[in-house]
Design a protein around this motif. Sequence first.
Motif, PDB file in Angstrom:
ATOM      1  N   THR A 253     -24.810  25.135 -17.252  1.00 54.19           N
ATOM      2  CA  THR A 253     -26.073  24.873 -17.940  1.00 54.19           C
ATOM      3  C   THR A 253     -26.140  25.651 -19.255  1.00 54.19           C
ATOM      4  OG1 THR A 253     -27.206  26.694 -16.809  1.00 54.19           O
ATOM      5  CG2 THR A 253     -27.259  24.519 -15.756  1.00 54.19           C
TER       6      THR A 253
ATOM      7  N   GLU B 294     -29.088  26.920 -22.185  1.00 55.00           N
ATOM      8  CA  GLU B 294     -30.491  27.038 -22.589  1.00 55.00           C
ATOM      9  C   GLU B 294     -30.558  27.769 -23.929  1.00 55.00           C
ATOM     10  OE1 GLU B 294     -34.782  28.956 -21.151  1.00 55.00           O
ATOM     11  OE2 GLU B 294     -32.947  29.307 -19.981  1.00 55.00           O
TER      12      GLU B 294
ATOM     13  N   ARG C  28     -33.216  29.415 -26.751  1.00 51.37           N
ATOM     14  CA  ARG C  28     -34.585  29.869 -26.989  1.00 51.37           C
ATOM     15  C   ARG C  28     -34.706  30.376 -28.425  1.00 51.37           C
ATOM     16  NH1 ARG C  28     -35.122  33.945 -21.767  1.00 51.37           N
ATOM     17  NH2 ARG C  28     -34.481  32.440 -20.136  1.00 51.37           N
TER      18      ARG C  28
ATOM     19  N   GLU D  25     -28.376  20.297 -22.501  1.00 51.74           N
ATOM     20  CA  GLU D  25     -28.687  21.245 -21.446  1.00 51.74           C
ATOM     21  C   GLU D  25     -27.479  21.718 -20.657  1.00 51.74           C
ATOM     22  OE1 GLU D  25     -31.788  19.606 -19.055  1.00 51.74           O
ATOM     23  OE2 GLU D  25     -33.303  19.962 -20.595  1.00 51.74           O
TER      24      GLU D  25
END
Length: 390
Positions: free
Chosen positions: A365, A367, A369, A381
Amino acid sequence: MCSPKPREAKIDRKFGLRPMKSLRKTVIAALTALLTPSLSMNAQDNKPDMPAPTQDAQQQQQPLPPADTDAAAATNGQATIRIPVNQVIVPVTVKDGSGRLVPDLGKDEFRIFEDKIEQRIAYFSNEAFPLSMVILIDNDLKRKDAEQVAASLKAIVAGLSAADEAYLARFDQFFHEGKGFTKDQVKLLTEIKRTELDTEPAVAPPSAPMNEGPVINGHSAIGDSPNVAPTVNIVKGQTTKALDDAVYSAAQLLKDRGRERRKIIFLISDGANGIRTNTHDYKSTVKELLRYGISVYSVAVSSAYFERRFSRLVDYAHDSGGDVYFAAKRTTMEELYSRVTEEARNQYTLAYSPTGTNGALDYHTIEVRVKREGLTVDAREGYYAGAAPH
């Protein structure tokens, strides 16, 4: 033109001499002139040594390695991605609360995680990159939708830059290849016009020439001439349209376009998809998109929005790090096309070398930010082991 001066005049000018009556004076002057450069060089050698460059100055003179650079090199006004092949590339789109692109973020405002473990960002760029785009057009739309799409396609070309390349293709039950990638906008417009106006029937085998317009119930979406052999059928209320296969085939066209380009599929469709018609399922298609760093930007035609048949368009856009737009009318479509190309070209580019994660996992995965509040971040993702986005 002036006549050339005598050889003696050239020699006098070279050594800084003036005409002299005495041969002895001439020889002495010539020897003096010849010795002067040597004396000057000796004087230069006897100067005190200059201080060596400081360590900071030496570092400034040395180019940074690709993995540590904070900006992409520019070539003919376009940035070039130079990233080691063992790094994972993650294009990132950041928007504010009004949906506008946010172009002023710095490297230190991003954080990236693989399998919930934070990674060091080895490469960062906010430069605009050239696009490699497959324009994938649904060949089986309702009449109103097909007419809106056909009338709007020219607007796609207006959003392309001279460095972008595009490939026009269509799909229904089969994938119909185009004429190849081109940067020639005039040539692309000619292909688009052919797609609009030609009413030759679609043929069954894949890779059929692009020589027919959108088909609706066996008739051309543009004219009244019937298509003799329509390739899309409705069987017991279920479409035989193969959207998954079309996206998969488009990914195969893009996979070798190189790491230095943004690779996108510009999907214009109502989202209908015959599950049993497809050779490739959704999971295997998404895996190909992630393997080659391809993002899907979907434009849902009006009937897809009102009939809520656009879930496949949303899924492909979401899982590949692209975006989805809904067009209620032709003018809206034309506006959306320019937004798609602008967004795809002006993404941030992050890259990292995975550290501290379990290499035995098949899927990892991702991610991303940002520290600034009130912003929306769009990025793929994850990726599959052995198939890092590139």
